[in-house]
Scaffold this motif. Structure first.
Motif, PDB file in Angstrom:
ATOM      1  N   PRO A   1       0.938 -24.747 -11.497  1.00 44.21           N
ATOM      2  CA  PRO A   1      -0.382 -25.223 -11.105  1.00 44.21           C
ATOM      3  C   PRO A   1      -0.544 -25.088  -9.607  1.00 44.21           C
ATOM      4  O   PRO A   1       0.355 -25.464  -8.843  1.00 44.21           O
ATOM      5  N   LEU A   2      -1.629 -24.503  -9.208  1.00 43.51           N
ATOM      6  CA  LEU A   2      -1.894 -24.396  -7.777  1.00 43.51           C
ATOM      7  C   LEU A   2      -2.648 -25.654  -7.410  1.00 43.51           C
ATOM      8  O   LEU A   2      -3.827 -25.799  -7.717  1.00 43.51           O
ATOM      9  N   GLN A   3      -1.955 -26.548  -6.819  1.00 45.20           N
ATOM     10  CA  GLN A   3      -2.567 -27.844  -6.542  1.00 45.20           C
ATOM     11  C   GLN A   3      -3.467 -27.694  -5.347  1.00 45.20           C
ATOM     12  O   GLN A   3      -3.057 -27.905  -4.212  1.00 45.20           O
ATOM     13  N   ILE A   4      -4.679 -27.335  -5.627  1.00 43.22           N
ATOM     14  CA  ILE A   4      -5.611 -27.134  -4.528  1.00 43.22           C
ATOM     15  C   ILE A   4      -6.502 -28.350  -4.446  1.00 43.22           C
ATOM     16  O   ILE A   4      -7.089 -28.774  -5.433  1.00 43.22           O
ATOM     17  N   CYS A   5      -6.570 -28.882  -3.254  1.00 42.34           N
ATOM     18  CA  CYS A   5      -7.478 -29.995  -3.044  1.00 42.34           C
ATOM     19  C   CYS A   5      -8.533 -29.494  -2.068  1.00 42.34           C
ATOM     20  O   CYS A   5      -8.238 -29.195  -0.920  1.00 42.34           O
ATOM     21  N   VAL A   6      -9.712 -29.348  -2.568  1.00 41.28           N
ATOM     22  CA  VAL A   6     -10.761 -28.786  -1.724  1.00 41.28           C
ATOM     23  C   VAL A   6     -11.509 -29.925  -1.076  1.00 41.28           C
ATOM     24  O   VAL A   6     -12.003 -30.826  -1.739  1.00 41.28           O
ATOM     25  N   LEU A   7     -11.533 -29.883   0.251  1.00 45.38           N
ATOM     26  CA  LEU A   7     -12.282 -30.893   0.976  1.00 45.38           C
ATOM     27  C   LEU A   7     -13.608 -30.294   1.388  1.00 45.38           C
ATOM     28  O   LEU A   7     -13.732 -29.089   1.595  1.00 45.38           O
ATOM     29  N   GLN A   8     -14.531 -31.170   1.501  1.00 43.82           N
ATOM     30  CA  GLN A   8     -15.820 -30.688   1.947  1.00 43.82           C
ATOM     31  C   GLN A   8     -15.675 -30.233   3.380  1.00 43.82           C
ATOM     32  O   GLN A   8     -15.122 -30.919   4.225  1.00 43.82           O
ATOM     33  N   GLY A   9     -16.179 -29.026   3.679  1.00 41.92           N
ATOM     34  CA  GLY A   9     -16.038 -28.497   5.030  1.00 41.92           C
ATOM     35  C   GLY A   9     -17.385 -28.512   5.706  1.00 41.92           C
ATOM     36  O   GLY A   9     -18.199 -29.403   5.502  1.00 41.92           O
ATOM     37  N   LEU A  10     -17.579 -27.504   6.541  1.00 38.49           N
ATOM     38  CA  LEU A  10     -18.860 -27.364   7.225  1.00 38.49           C
ATOM     39  C   LEU A  10     -19.943 -27.199   6.199  1.00 38.49           C
ATOM     40  O   LEU A  10     -19.775 -26.508   5.205  1.00 38.49           O
TER      41      LEU A  10
END
Lengths: 135, 1188
Positions: free
Chosen positions: B822-831
């Motif tokens: 699993p690619l543990q990607i945590c996407v944060l809100q950016g610009l």
């Protein structure tokens, strides 16, 4: 009223499903145990005796010292066993008959699983009242 | 009283067997067991040893069919005061047993034997049997005469034969002794007394009475001897006489005795034929016996013959003891039990109860037998010594079956299996009710507890720690709800005390605490999934893994019976885990020293763990182990080391218990009372162990934590795979699964493939390029919950060699495996992008000394500015001397809602068209960066992107044609293109333009990405793309001509290097002639005819060339200059200005194009053909300085 009386209902699987010490004698633990031992042993006698008669009330089937075991066998082979030291045959018979009615009412309860322990406090109260009345 | 009395007992000759010298107990038992089969010696066999000295009194002795009966009593019976009354109570013979190896001195043996015999006064024959003598003893013994009999060493059958012969000799001797005694008694008479008589005072009347009675008693005794001698007919004759005499004298006791004897004689006579007539006769006579014994009881006497009455009752009961006569026997035994009260001697009562219990047992009344056995045990316990306690313990152990509290060690496997019936069909509810109930048959908890407690008590007293432990364990496990916490503590202490006396590592069949149930079998972690291999296909994993697109399939649902069919595959050498739940429903801290899975199949190594449970608590524990060899594995339970003893806890038993609790048949559910949630029944799947498989272990290089990315961020993640198994990986394939698969831009499966086969221990690392997806509004709320669900994962299917070497037939294909990374990607809100809009601006230009570069910017940069000036500088700064008229900016509004700082870097990629000069071909992808814009947290910023550089160098008609069409202005003029295709081309053009603008961001050290705002830019540019892209048809430029010649130096570097003040750079002096040139460039491919006008305005905007108040004088032509400019050429027009007043002036050039063609018209958006096309240059600033 009898000084010693131990009433027990044994299911067809030989499990005690209701137990009550209904005598007026002071309750002693070892006595209560002995009562159960006697009643348990009497099952052997009942198991043969029940098939020799068509009557439900088997009168006294067994005794140990002064204690007498009277048994009433229902059609479903549930056994009402009373250990007593009095000789009041008629009273015991009436007691058994009334308890039988109570037991049938319990059986009619759809939530009651036949052969399981009778935990109804109402049943208990009624049985004790009957014991006071007849024994 | 005597044990084991029977009617026939009256005919048995009691023989005392005594060890002489030292005889080891087991040896003695061995010799005794050889004697026991010799209880009956036929008269025919002893005739060789028999010599008739006188006329035998036994006239009717049946020499051919009769026999002598023996009862061997080890140690002999204690002399009874009633010996005279019943001769069979006498020890009529003494057999000494000598074990020669341990008693070498035969003389001493003989002495000892003769001494021992003295205590047996009634003994008629003494013999000493010496076994296993050595040669010298044999020699020595053979010389001796007397009682010693030597048995030379031989095998057992020979010894038995030898012994038989010796016993025949004894029998013959006894018979002769009996004859002698009877003859003597008949002639002289004998005094026969019982304890009943001795009490009587010897009054004269009594003496006379006794004399009368003597004869009858003698007859009775002679009858007894006749019986012993095996002559029932003689006995019967004597008994008849005795009965008559006893009846006459009112000697009830002896009457009853004689009657008993007569019954015995009757039975011996009718040996083997039992019919109802005989039975009735026996019953009738024995009832009479009992009655007469009762009659003989005299309350004035201290000694009561009640024991004889009871014995008679028991004898009759034993005689009748058959199932058909149960009622009668029960009646007799009940009467006998009543007699116990009148027994004074405790041991008599003990024997009575033992006999009653035995008789009930042989009648099949197990519960009755158990009841009396328990009475026996209680009598033993009253004796308060160790031996009695051992007896009590053993007796109680016999009752456990009837009370259903037996130790598991005493239950055969068969019955255990029978008990487990209910476990398979638990879901049936009431349907299987009967079988369920039968599991809990006879739950007489009160008496069961009492029995177990008594066993515990007796075992403690008897010093048998294992039995004590087992009883305490059963008590605690089965009846904890009925025991007070104090009592539970007491039992726990009893357990630990018992275990202290046990050797370490003792096993007990009965489990104590805790309760253990199977919690679950964890399925293989995704790292270890096993996938069936289809060798026929290239993609061998297809169709075998449950990785379909559907979460729900109708086939996977259904009754949990399906789960039962599940197969669990374990792999040799790979640790596995099983979850079990432990419960301690008692009120003390429970310390489990070790617990591990119990596997009987022997191909599994279990790892023990230790654990402690608080009172009334439950715990889920992971038990692990390693399968060691291929084959099926069954896990029936756990081995637990608790309270110092090792026990096996079976899951099935707890399942049954829980089932009973659910039905209300057992007292309590140990797990529920510990607060553990109800658990569905867990089925033990079929577990099979397969040969080793390769095992890939994945690791994200740089930490296994979640990869935190801002929206749009692009990053390379390195994933390292290692083969942790023992088998090389020969096949591997990487694919993607899960959501947001498009966020994985690329992964290098070739890297993995190139390393195949991957040997055990080898590692391979490959990159995966990720781009973070956009966080939607919904996601933003619950990022944490949906984090796992929204991440893509890499599926790596891999397998070892197709055929394993260990497989003998090689037909089966070893399965492959699947690794899910699993690619543990945590996407944060950016610009976040707010909006884009197009701005137009005007910068006035300054009149410079050289002509402004009218060529396209990229050309000029290519011509030599690359080295001298930074590109960025040139791109961003507006050349003040050139001016920027109608400059358009793309304004991007961005906001930063995060808590980090972002830097925005806008870069524009310039593409050179193919029609450009060839020398620029190598620069067809020049990029221009703009200075970075920093956006602090919670701030927003606007980024301006000048669109100057997109201007085409030439106003091309072909382009314009499209343009006009697209704009819908000159739609009807050209029919050569369809609307649609031109529109598409325009869109492509815009796209091309947009794609050249890249908005990249950086944050922190290594976060970077690109804003995906192409759509927004496109929308912003849509309306005015033509203005951005197309150049004006004419461009104008002003220039100063110094010192009368044109400064034509194109190098602005030199200019800037001059040590002049910047203020003086483009400035002129007042009151001087200022020669200037206006340069007009034709950007089209056609010659343009036009008339040029030049105006000069002051700061106030007044025209200062014309009019009355003009402050500027001029030479040359300033208005209506008619010019014709060849295509893509520039024409200079010179003039001079003379400023009278210093200050700021603005020069403007404008032109009216004559005979404008379509292109120009379209570019100017003229609505009619008659309309003049007007072109205007940007304003040029000129500063005029004073003379000072």
């Amino acid at each position: 009223m009898a000084t010693t009386a131990c009433f027990i209902i044994v299911s067809r699987n030989d499990i005690p499903i209701y137990e009550a010490e209904v005598g007026v004698a002071a309750k002693r633990e070892d006595a209560a145990q002995l009562h159960q031992f006697i009643l348990h042993a009497a099952l052997d006698v009942v198991q043969d005796l029940a098939w020799t008669t068509s009557a439900m009330y088997l009168k006294s089937v067994d005794r140990f010292n002064e204690l007498v075991v009277s048994v009433y066998v229902t059609a479903g082979h549930t056994r009402f066993m009373l250990l007593h030291d009095s000789r009041n045959d008629d009273g015991i018979k009436s007691f058994f008959q009334e308890v039988h009615e109570l037991y049938i009412k319990t059986l009619l309860n759809p939530l009651y699983l036949p052969g399981s322990r009778i935990t109804s406090s109402h049943f208990d109260t009624k049985v004790r009242a009957l014991a006071r009345k007849y024994l | 009283m005597e044990p084991e009395v029977s009617i026939e007992g009256s005919s048995m000759i009691q023989v005392a067997v005594i060890p002489i010298g030292t005889v080891p107990p087991n040896v003695l038992r061995d010799y005794y067991s050889m004697l026991l089969p010799l209880h009956t010696i036929p008269l025919s066999a002893i005739s060789s040893f028999y010599t008739e000295h006188q006329k035998s009194p036994f006239a009717h002795q049946p020499w051919d069919s009769g026999s002598l009966r023996f009862k061997f009593v080890l140690g002999g019976a204690t002399p009874s005061p009633w010996e005279d009354f019943q001769s069979y109570r006498k020890n009529l013979a003494v057999l000494g047993i000598v074990h020669c190896p341990s008693s070498p001195d035969l003389d001493a043996v003989i002495d000892q034997f003769s001494n021992s015999c003295k205590s047996y006064t009634s003994s008629l024959v003494d013999r000493c049997f010496a076994f296993y003598p050595n040669d010298s003893q044999l020699e020595d013994g053979s010389k001796r005469d007397g009682n010693l009999r030597l048995f030379p060493p031989a095998d057992r059958s020979t010894l038995e034969f030898h012994l038989n012969t010796m016993m025949q000799e004894v029998a013959a001797s006894l018979l002769m002794e009996f004859e002698k005694w009877v003859l003597q008694a008949e002639s002289s008479g004998t005094i026969l007394k019982t304890p009943l008589d001795s009490q009587a005072s010897l009054s004269s009347e009594e003496v006379i009475k006794a004399k009368k009675r003597r004869l009858g008693r003698a007859q009775k005794t002679i009858g007894d001897y006749c019986l012993l001698a095996g002559s029932p007919v003689d006995a019967n004759a004597h008994y008849s006489t005795a009965l008559e005499l006893a009846r006459l004298t009112g000697d009830y006791f002896w009457y009853a005795g004689a009657l008993e004897g007569s019954v015995c004689a009757l039975l011996i006579d009718r040996m083997g034929q039992k019919d109802s007539v005989l039975e009735d006769e026996v019953r009738y006579r024995y009832n009479s016996v009992i009655l007469n014994y009762k009659k003989s009881q005299d309350n004035t006497q201290r000694v009561s013959p009640i024991t004889f009455e009871l014995e008679a009752t028991l004898k009759l009961a034993r005689f009748l003891c058959r199932r058909e006569l149960a009622k009668e026997v029960v009646e007799l035994l009940t009467t006998a039990a009543d007699g116990a009260k009148s027994l004074i001697d405790a041991s008599d009562r003990l024997i009575l109860y033992i006999e009653i219990a035995r008789l009930y047992g042989s009648l099949g009344y197990q519960r009755k037998a158990a009841f009396f056995s328990r009475q026996v045990a209680q009598l033993y316990l009253q004796q308060e010594n160790r031996l009695a306690a051992i007896s009590a313990m053993q007796v109680l152990a016999m009752t456990t079956k009837a009370y259903h509290v037996q130790s598991r060690s005493s239950i055969s496997d068969h019955s255990i299996h029978n008990k487990g019936i209910g476990s398979n069909n638990t879901d049936g509810g009431k349907i299987y009710h009967q079988s369920v109930v039968s599991l809990f048959e006879s739950q007489w908890s009160t008496i069961q507890m009492v029995v177990l407690r008594e066993i515990l008590l007796s075992a403690v007293r008897a010093g048998d720690p294992l039995t004590a432990w087992s009883a305490a364990a059963r008590l605690l496990r089965s009846y904890y709800p009925l025991i007070t916490p104090a009592g539970q503590n007491g039992l726990a202490n009893a357990l630990s005390n018992s275990s202290e006396r046990l050797p370490p590592g003792t096993r007990c069949a009965d489990p104590a605490l805790p309760f253990i149930r199977l919690h679950s079998f964890p399925v293989h972690p995704t790292q270890m999934d096993i996938v069936k291999r289809n060798p026929a296909r290239e993609d061998w994993w297809v169709g075998s893994a449950p990785s379909g697109p559907f979460i729900y399939t109708p086939f996977s649902k259904g009754d949990p019976n399906n789960i039962k069919k599940q197969e669990l595959i374990w792999i040799v050498g790979e640790p596995i885990q099983v979850l079990v739940e432990l419960a301690n429903p008692c009120g003390f801290d429970l310390r489990v020293d070790s617990i591990y899975l119990s596997v009987h199949s022997g191909n599994f190594d279990a790892f023990p763990v230790s654990i402690s449970l608080l009172p009334n608590s439950s715990k889920v524990v992971t038990l692990s182990g390693i399968p060691t060899s291929v084959g099926p594995v069954t896990i029936p339970g756990c081995i637990v080391h608790c309270f110092g003893v090792i026990t096996e806890h079976l899951f099935r038993e707890v399942d049954n218990l829980l089932l009973g609790a659910a039905q209300g048949l057992v007292l309590s559910d140990p797990f529920r009372c510990c607060g553990s949630p109800k658990l569905k029944n867990v089925y033990v799947p079929n577990i099979s162990v397969v040969p080793p498989l390769p095992l890939l272990i994945s690791r994200v290089v740089g930490g296994d934590g979640a990869i935190i990315l801002y929206e749009g961020e692009i990053r390379d993640v390195w994933i390292s795979l290692a083969n942790a198994g023992t088998v090389p990986i020969e096949q591997a394939h990487i694919s993607l699964s899960g959501k947001n698969q498009d966020s994985v831009l690329s992964y290098s499966s070739e890297t993995l493939k190139s390393r195949l086969p991957l040997k055990p221990g080898a590692e391979v690392t490959f990159p995966v390029t990720l781009r973070a997806w956009q966080v939607g509004m919904a996601d933003a709320d619950n990022t944490r919950h949906s984090k796992d669900g929204s991440c893509p994962s890499l599926l790596i299917h891999y397998a070892g060699p197709l055929k394993t070497s260990e497989d003998p037939n090689g037909s089966t294909v070893s399965p492959g495996r699947r690794l899910v990374v699993p690619l543990q990607i945590c996407v944060l809100q950016g610009l976040s992008f707010v909006k884009a809009q197009l701005l137009s601006m005007e910068f006035p230009a300054h009149v410079s000394e050289n002509l402004p570069k009218l060529h396209d910017e990229n050309i000029s940069s290519a011509e030599g500015h690359v080295n001298s000036d930074s590109k960025m500088d040139r791109l961003v700064k507006i050349d003040p001397f050139r001016g920027s008229w109608g400059l358009r900016f793309l304004e991007l509004e961005l906001s930063n809602p995060t808590d980090v700082v972002f830097e925005i870097n806008v870069s524009v990629k310039l593409e050179n068209n193919s029609n450009e000069d060839n020398h620029l071909a190598d620069q067809d992808a020049t990029e221009y960066g703009y200075p970075k814009t920093r956006i602090d947290r919670d701030c927003s910023a606007r980024v301006l992107v000048p669109l100057e550089h997109f201007k085409l160098p030439v106003l091309d008609d072909s382009f314009l044609l499209k343009d006009t069409q697209a704009d819908g202005i000159g739609g009807g003029r050209t029919a050569s293109f369809s609307e649609k295709s031109s529109k598409a081309e325009l869109n492509a053009c815009i796209k091309n333009l947009v794609s050249r603008i890249k908005v990249q961001w950086h944050s922190g050290r290594n976060s970077s990405g690109e804003l995906n705002i192409k759509d927004a830019i496109q929308a912003a540019l849509q309306t005015s793309v033509m203005d951005v892209l197309l150049p004006d048809p004419l461009t104008f430029g002003f220039r100063l001509v110094r010192n009368g010649f044109e400064s034509d130096n194109p190098d602005p570097v030199k200019e800037s290097d001059l040590p002049e003040s910047p203020a003086s750079k483009g400035s002129v002096l007042a009151h001087e002639m200022t020669p200037m040139v206006v340069a007009v460039r034709n950007n089209t491919k056609d010659t343009i005819q036009m008339s040029l006008n030049i105006t000069c305005r002051d700061v106030a905007g007044e025209n200062c060339v014309d009019g009355t108040k003009s402050t500027v004088l001029w030479t040359g032509v300033l208005s209506d200059i008619t010019m014709e400019i060849p295509p893509l050429q520039e024409i200079n027009h010179s003039f001079c200005l003379h400023f009278l007043v210093p200050g700021e002036y603005t020069l403007l050039a404008a032109a009216v194009i004559d005979d404008a063609n379509d292109i120009l018209r379209a570019r100017a958006r003229a609505t009619s053909a008659a309309e003049p096309i007007f072109c205007r240059g940007p304003p040029y600033h000129l500063r005029v300085l004073g003379n000072t």
